[in-house]
Motif scaffolding. Sequence first.
Motif, PDB file in Angstrom:
ATOM      1  N   GLU A  69       0.920  -1.394   0.008  1.00 53.99           N
ATOM      2  CA  GLU A  69      -0.131  -0.083  -0.001  1.00 53.99           C
ATOM      3  C   GLU A  69       0.785   1.186  -0.027  1.00 53.99           C
ATOM      4  N   ILE A  70       0.925   2.018  -0.804  1.00 52.87           N
ATOM      5  CA  ILE A  70       1.826   3.036  -1.341  1.00 52.87           C
ATOM      6  C   ILE A  70       1.334   4.091  -0.599  1.00 52.87           C
ATOM      7  N   GLY A  71       2.258   4.870   0.420  1.00 47.92           N
ATOM      8  CA  GLY A  71       1.894   6.151   1.202  1.00 47.92           C
ATOM      9  C   GLY A  71       2.161   7.105   0.591  1.00 47.92           C
ATOM     10  N   GLY A  84       5.710   3.144   2.348  1.00 46.91           N
ATOM     11  CA  GLY A  84       4.170   2.760   2.761  1.00 46.91           C
ATOM     12  C   GLY A  84       3.928   1.564   3.629  1.00 46.91           C
ATOM     13  N   ARG A  85       3.285   0.522   3.204  1.00 47.03           N
ATOM     14  CA  ARG A  85       2.959  -0.528   4.470  1.00 47.03           C
ATOM     15  C   ARG A  85       2.783  -1.775   3.334  1.00 47.03           C
ATOM     16  N   ALA A  99       3.050  -4.289   7.968  1.00 38.93           N
ATOM     17  CA  ALA A  99       4.657  -3.827   8.312  1.00 38.93           C
ATOM     18  C   ALA A  99       5.075  -2.437   7.627  1.00 38.93           C
ATOM     19  N   ALA A 100       5.606  -1.512   8.240  1.00 35.37           N
ATOM     20  CA  ALA A 100       6.126  -0.395   7.641  1.00 35.37           C
ATOM     21  C   ALA A 100       7.125  -0.872   6.625  1.00 35.37           C
ATOM     22  N   GLU A 101       7.205  -0.096   5.246  1.00 37.67           N
ATOM     23  CA  GLU A 101       8.067  -0.464   4.606  1.00 37.67           C
ATOM     24  C   GLU A 101       8.686   0.604   3.748  1.00 37.67           C
ATOM     25  N   VAL A 119      12.119  -3.457   5.556  1.00 39.12           N
ATOM     26  CA  VAL A 119      10.897  -3.623   6.063  1.00 39.12           C
ATOM     27  C   VAL A 119      10.988  -3.776   7.601  1.00 39.12           C
ATOM     28  N   ASP A 120       9.891  -3.702   8.171  1.00 39.94           N
ATOM     29  CA  ASP A 120       9.838  -4.104   9.570  1.00 39.94           C
ATOM     30  C   ASP A 120       9.992  -5.586  10.123  1.00 39.94           C
ATOM     31  N   GLU A 121      11.155  -5.829  10.198  1.00 41.46           N
ATOM     32  CA  GLU A 121      11.727  -7.296  10.284  1.00 41.46           C
ATOM     33  C   GLU A 121      10.748  -7.871  11.440  1.00 41.46           C
ATOM     34  N   ALA A 122      10.665  -7.071  12.503  1.00 42.46           N
ATOM     35  CA  ALA A 122      10.159  -7.716  13.556  1.00 42.46           C
ATOM     36  C   ALA A 122       8.741  -8.061  13.341  1.00 42.46           C
ATOM     37  N   GLU A 123       7.921  -7.293  12.849  1.00 45.21           N
ATOM     38  CA  GLU A 123       6.520  -7.829  12.462  1.00 45.21           C
ATOM     39  C   GLU A 123       6.651  -9.080  11.450  1.00 45.21           C
TER      40      GLU A 123
END
Length: 129
Positions: A69-71, A84-85, A99-101, A119-123
């Motif tokens: 999803e492009i922010g 985005g996410r 996840a934020a990316e 990317v948000d690797e923790a997610e």
Amino acid sequence: MSSRDDVEVARELYAGFAARDMAAVGALLHPEVRVEQGGGLPWSGTYTGPAGVQAFLGALLAHVDSRVEIGELFAAGDAVVQVGRTRGTARATGRSFDAAEVHVLRVRDGSIASFEAFVDEAEFDRVLS
């Protein structure tokens, strides 16, 4: 130089991926394209050439059903940056993720020459295990 704007080329790449139209994605790739996904995710690594992109997408989609999803999507010097996410489901666990990316793309001669994913690797760690 291509008549297409670099940001538009990036938009076309995201549209092709969203439609899971790998022929459209492949048509946008420079012959020497490089994809980099850092970290310790199952699809992390450096992939080169169109076959490498296919391997990257195969590894990614084997583990997650994901949509970007492009922010924001903007030109930044010689790069196109997408903030985005990515949302979807881990295939092995059925867990949902959000996840934020950030993606950094470089376009050469109207084709995607490189794609770096952060990317948000923790997610992902949370949903993959």
